[in-house]
Design a protein around this motif. Sequence first.
Motif, PDB file in Angstrom:
ATOM      1  N   PHE A   4       4.846 -35.091 -45.028  1.00  0.00           N
ATOM      2  CA  PHE A   4       3.760 -34.199 -45.445  1.00  0.00           C
ATOM      3  C   PHE A   4       3.432 -33.218 -44.321  1.00  0.00           C
ATOM      4  CE2 PHE A   4       2.928 -38.142 -47.852  1.00  0.00           C
ATOM      5  CZ  PHE A   4       2.867 -37.643 -49.145  1.00  0.00           C
ATOM      6  N   ARG A  62       4.109 -27.924 -31.298  1.00  0.00           N
ATOM      7  CA  ARG A  62       4.078 -28.759 -32.508  1.00  0.00           C
ATOM      8  C   ARG A  62       5.078 -28.275 -33.557  1.00  0.00           C
ATOM      9  NH1 ARG A  62      -2.147 -29.472 -34.142  1.00  0.00           N
ATOM     10  NH2 ARG A  62      -1.195 -29.287 -36.207  1.00  0.00           N
ATOM     11  N   ARG A  88      -0.310 -37.897 -35.498  1.00  0.00           N
ATOM     12  CA  ARG A  88       0.811 -37.564 -34.596  1.00  0.00           C
ATOM     13  C   ARG A  88       1.129 -38.743 -33.674  1.00  0.00           C
ATOM     14  NH1 ARG A  88      -1.329 -32.494 -35.329  1.00  0.00           N
ATOM     15  NH2 ARG A  88      -2.953 -32.845 -33.793  1.00  0.00           N
ATOM     16  N   GLN A  92     -12.310 -36.515 -49.907  1.00  0.00           N
ATOM     17  CA  GLN A  92     -12.516 -37.040 -48.551  1.00  0.00           C
ATOM     18  C   GLN A  92     -13.981 -36.929 -48.138  1.00  0.00           C
ATOM     19  OE1 GLN A  92      -9.771 -35.379 -45.603  1.00  0.00           O
ATOM     20  NE2 GLN A  92      -8.028 -35.626 -46.975  1.00  0.00           N
ATOM     21  N   GLY A  96      -6.022 -23.628 -36.482  1.00  0.00           N
ATOM     22  CA  GLY A  96      -6.027 -22.596 -35.452  1.00  0.00           C
ATOM     23  C   GLY A  96      -7.384 -21.975 -35.179  1.00  0.00           C
ATOM     24  N   PHE A 132     -11.209 -33.575 -40.411  1.00  0.00           N
ATOM     25  CA  PHE A 132     -11.566 -34.451 -41.523  1.00  0.00           C
ATOM     26  C   PHE A 132     -13.042 -34.193 -41.841  1.00  0.00           C
ATOM     27  CE2 PHE A 132     -13.360 -38.094 -43.579  1.00  0.00           C
ATOM     28  CZ  PHE A 132     -12.381 -38.559 -44.421  1.00  0.00           C
ATOM     29  N   THR A 162      -8.012 -36.541 -37.044  1.00  0.00           N
ATOM     30  CA  THR A 162      -7.027 -37.213 -37.903  1.00  0.00           C
ATOM     31  C   THR A 162      -5.622 -36.712 -37.575  1.00  0.00           C
ATOM     32  OG1 THR A 162      -7.858 -35.679 -39.583  1.00  0.00           O
ATOM     33  CG2 THR A 162      -8.359 -38.005 -39.892  1.00  0.00           C
ATOM     34  N   GLY A 163      -5.489 -35.431 -37.238  1.00  0.00           N
ATOM     35  CA  GLY A 163      -4.180 -34.885 -36.878  1.00  0.00           C
ATOM     36  C   GLY A 163      -3.623 -35.600 -35.645  1.00  0.00           C
ATOM     37  N   ARG A 204     -10.936 -32.821 -45.379  1.00  0.00           N
ATOM     38  CA  ARG A 204     -10.178 -31.625 -45.749  1.00  0.00           C
ATOM     39  C   ARG A 204     -10.121 -31.439 -47.258  1.00  0.00           C
ATOM     40  NH1 ARG A 204      -6.936 -31.392 -40.652  1.00  0.00           N
ATOM     41  NH2 ARG A 204      -5.645 -29.542 -40.706  1.00  0.00           N
ATOM     42  N   ASP A 214       4.838 -28.329 -36.653  1.00  0.00           N
ATOM     43  CA  ASP A 214       4.224 -27.591 -37.775  1.00  0.00           C
ATOM     44  C   ASP A 214       3.610 -26.274 -37.322  1.00  0.00           C
ATOM     45  OD1 ASP A 214       2.177 -28.891 -36.422  1.00  0.00           O
ATOM     46  OD2 ASP A 214       1.094 -29.470 -38.242  1.00  0.00           O
ATOM     47  N   LYS A 251     -10.924 -25.714 -33.410  1.00  0.00           N
ATOM     48  CA  LYS A 251     -11.662 -26.980 -33.518  1.00  0.00           C
ATOM     49  C   LYS A 251     -11.381 -27.885 -32.307  1.00  0.00           C
ATOM     50  CE  LYS A 251      -9.733 -27.983 -37.515  1.00  0.00           C
ATOM     51  NZ  LYS A 251      -8.885 -26.756 -37.666  1.00  0.00           N
TER      52      LYS A 251
END
Length: 214
Positions: free
Chosen positions: A52, A160, A36, A92, A10, A86, A31-32, A88, A162, A13
């Motif tokens: 996840f 979304r 998705r 990584q 949030g 990324f 990456t999100g 995170r 999430d 980005k």
Amino acid sequence: MRLVLFGPPGAGKGTQAQRLVAEHKIPQISTGDILRAAIKAGSALGTKAKGFMDQGKLVPDDVVIGIIEERTQQPDCATGFMLDGFPRTIPQAEALDAMLAKRQQRVDHVLSLEVDDAVLVKRLSRRRTCPVCGTIYHLDFSPPRQENTCDRDGATLAHRSDDQEAAIQERLRVFHDQTAPLKAYYQQRGLLRAVDGSGAPDAVYQGIRTVLAR
Ligand code: ADP
Ligand code: ADP
């Protein structure tokens, strides 16, 4: 230019990435978004990631590292790219450094968007996105002209799964626990560029331009 856009869920980005893409002509790699899309396509990757993501937990490191390894070798990344979401975790970040070093490349800047948790919750709970073109809206701060409809292509906006209270709280907890330590990692390497992310989107973008010009 190889950029990392860093910040809590949030922080803005994706919103700032859309401005950076327009100005610098380098691809945004989220990456999100990739995960998705895999869920929507029903691929093995999507099946693995979904549980996840719905719970607000991180997808395992090896999965996202593999995605980035492959994506950053595509031709459109030859002159640079912008990583959104990324790395995170510390493993990584280490994997990113190692894969770039093998190609005689490195990260140039890590833009860290700084926003308080209370503001993040307000932003995430009212976020909507266009499933067709990816434009990001907020029901109060940047609403579409017509209710629940994308200004650009008329598609019905998506909320979304999430971006619901329980998953939001878990994502913030995971951020502070597993992702925030990356600030020290990049600070030690002289790459961290902190930007106040609490103002209006255009003001935040001015802050980004200022730190990139330094
Ligand atoms: P992230 O990619 O870091 O999760 P987004 O760019 O998707 O964040 O922004 C989260 C939500 O906050 C969206 O609804 C977006 O419209 C809104 N938003 C982003 N930047 C700002 C800002 N500077 N001020 C107010 N709202 C913002
Ligand atoms: P946000 O708006 O919260 O920054 P993202 O779209 O970047 O959300 O990520 C959504 C979800 O996708 C995360 O909560 C996590 O489950 C998964 N994810 C995205 N990027 C990563 C990553 N680098 N490592 C692990 N999981 C990730």
